[in-house]
Design an enzyme around this catalytic site. Structure first.
Site, PDB file in Angstrom:
ATOM      1  CE1 TYR A 171      -3.204   2.896   0.414  1.00 27.37           C
ATOM      2  CE2 TYR A 171      -3.111   2.656   2.799  1.00 27.37           C
ATOM      3  CZ  TYR A 171      -3.592   3.312   1.674  1.00 27.37           C
ATOM      4  OH  TYR A 171      -4.443   4.374   1.812  1.00 27.37           O
ATOM      5  CB  CYS A 172       0.986   4.295   0.209  1.00 22.85           C
ATOM      6  SG  CYS A 172       1.615   5.994   0.167  1.00 22.85           S
ATOM      7  CG  LEU A 173       6.053   5.861   0.223  1.00 23.06           C
ATOM      8  CD1 LEU A 173       6.907   6.539   1.270  1.00 23.06           C
ATOM      9  CD2 LEU A 173       6.678   6.012  -1.135  1.00 23.06           C
TER      10      LEU A 173
END
Length: 565
Positions: A298-300
């Site tokens: 998720y995300c980074l």
């Protein structure tokens, strides 16, 4: 003597770090250079100036028409500043039209002039927008009809309550305390039954207890971003992605990153790959041997997962059954408004601030994200809490959002330079262990998710994983923003689009893809879990034991790292 050891260079860095404390980490050189580039080119473009003069005249006529009941300016979709009925009445309608007309003229004025740097024009537009939002009649009590009405009705009680809220917030800020909330980590949020089964200097690995008699043979590893606490994916029970996956018969593991202090200042981006993602995979392989693993980033967390997956593919490591990238960027050339904060001047300024502190403070990062949505997160909050005297709503995601984290200085510098500033991953210049990696080496199937209103990882940027990979890929575009679009359990009023690219298919640009895929009502979690099931073994098995053989669990989750302030 190296540059970092040179006393004159260190004196310069100390000076810039001191200024950074005063500016909140914003480089004063970056906006000045952008303004000079934009204004200089505009000053030498008489034709453009005449065009702007015409724009100003047309805007004035249109605003006048709006005041007189004709077709005037209307707020853009998602702009909630002028929804109160009082804005249709004089003198507030004049203020509204003047504000919207000014914003329209500013947008026209900051269109790049021929020869100007488009990035400089975008930065000037953004900075001007911040001032226009701050000076909007919607943010000033005496020019906002909603505040005036509330003041009359309550005899000023709203302002008294707002003053009390302001005092409470300032006291809490001075003490470094979080806002009061009914949500307690481990009790009614981040409370899916689980154990901590591994811990090193970067993360704790959480293994969730089974909720079904049998499970799919392949486990899931969730890799969250280290700029947030992991429990964004394990909020209250009816809003938890992890609880949902466990209920579908999956064995789920999740990384809980440490909230780093100065002692981890020299931790690198590759440390998060090697001592984070790879270490977690190694532990899971010990708990559930001879099974592939579904990896979810998720995300980074998705960015570092993609780096790890490309490295594994290069090195012949085939432990990944599938890869799910949730609001995660692999190419940063279209990273949206966050790019306004990333140029050589700004990155160097942040590096000097982190050189002084060893970390990027959570408040600095939170301020950058708030600036991207200042109308809602800054001025909208000020309106409701201080001028209208309303209590802050309490919700699991709001409680999580206030639980901010820090980042190691070296890692954040490498991330900003290597990915945001130089875009090395998709440019063929990102090396791991001295050798360049390529996303197209990944053979595991990919499920990528973008969100329609994402200000952090714009969906056009997330979509570009299609351009740099060759394998089987599903792409889902869901309603909502960076967090709300991902946390989308069944039962909410949501929709999504879903497409499938086979390995032999040609590339389709995002606009064409959007036009050719109709929205589907419901949660994207459901087709995603079906996709995971299709890529799992055909026969369910007994749940694995908790923890590695010979290594008892280290304690109950959510563990210790998530509680670090």
């Amino acid at each position: 003597m190296t540059q970092d050891q040179h006393p004159y260079e260190n004196l310069d860095r100390m000076s810039r770090a001191f200024v950074a404390r005063l500016t909140g980490g914003q480089s004063p050189n970056a906006p000045v250079a952008a303004f000079a580039n934009w204004a200089g080119h505009l000053a030498r473009a008489p034709g453009r100036q005449l065009e702007l003069a015409g724009d100003i005249g047309q805007a004035a006529l249109r605003a006048t028409a709006g005041v007189l009941g004709g077709a005037g300016f209307e707020p853009e979709p998602g702009d909630h500043r002028f929804e109160h009925d009082g804005w249709a009445l004089p003198p507030f309608n004049m203020l509204k039209q003047a504000q919207l007309a000014t914003e329209a003229v500013w947008n026209a004025a900051t269109e790049p002039t021929r020869g100007a740097d488009p990035a400089a024009a975008r930065r000037v537009r953004f900075l001007g927008k911040q001032w226009l939002d701050a000076l909007s009649p919607s943010t000033i009590p005496v020019t906002n009809p909603e505040v005036v009405e509330a003041t009359v009705k309550t005899g000023g009680g709203n302002l008294v309550a707002g003053a009390r809220h302001l005092r409470e917030d300032m006291t809490r800020l001075a003490r470094g305390e979080r806002p009061e909330t009914d949500y307690v980590v481990g009790e009614n949020i981040a409370c899916t039954p689980d154990k901590v089964v591994f811990r090193n200097h970067l993360f704790e690995l959480i293994q969730y207890a089974p909720a079904t008699g049998t499970v799919h043979p392949e486990p899931i590893l969730v890799v969250p971003a280290w700029i947030m606490k992991y429990y964004i994916l394990d909020l209250s029970p009816d809003n938890s992605m992890i609880r949902y996956l466990v209920a579908q018969g999956f064995t789920v593991f999740a990384i809980s990153w440490i909230n780093p202090g100065r002692e981890l200042a020299d931790t690198s981006l590759d440390d998060y790959r090697h001592d984070g993602v790879m270490a977690a995979l190694d532990v899971i392989s010990q708990i559930i041997p001879d099974r592939q693993i579904h990896a979810v980033g998720y995300c980074l967390g998705g960015t570092i997962l993609s780096i790890a997956a490309a490295t594994m593919a290069r090195d012949g490591d085939d432990r990944l059954a599938s890869i799910s990238l949730l609001a995660a960027q692999t190419d940063f050339s279209e990273a949206g408004e966050l790019l306004l904060f990333v140029d050589e001047s700004q990155v160097s300024f942040l590096e000097d601030m982190m050189w002084d502190r060893g970390i990027l403070d959570s408040a600095q990062m939170a301020a950058s994200f708030q600036a991207l949505r200042d109308r809602d997160l800054i001025w909208g909050r000020m309106l409701s809490r201080y001028w209208l005297g309303e209590e802050m709503p309490d919700a699991d995601m709001l409680s999580w959002n206030a639980d901010a984290t820090r980042m190691p200085g070296r890692m954040h510098s490498e991330y900003l330079r290597g990915l945001f500033l130089e875009n090395r991953l998709t440019a063929g210049r990102f090396a791991v262990d001295g050798k360049v990696i390529a996303l197209r080496d990944i053979k595991a199937p990919i499920f990528a998710v973008g969100t329609e209103k994402d200000h952090i990882a714009p969906w056009h940027s997330v979509y570009k994983v299609k351009l740099f990979t060759d394998g089987d890929l599903h792409f889902a575009l869901t309603s909502g923003g960076h967090n709300g679009g991902i946390v989308s359990p069944p039962g909410k009023r949501r929709h999504y689009r879903l497409g499938h690219r086979t390995p032999e298919a040609f590339y389709m640009d995002p606009e064409t893809w959007f036009a050719e895929h109709d929205p589907i009502e419901g949660s994207w979690w459901e087709p995603w879990t079906a996709w995971l099931v299709e890529r799992s073994g055909p026969n369910r098995v007994a749940p694995p034991g908790i923890g590695r053989p010979g290594h008892p669990p280290l304690g109950d989750a959510p563990g210790t790292y998530v509680l670090m302030a």
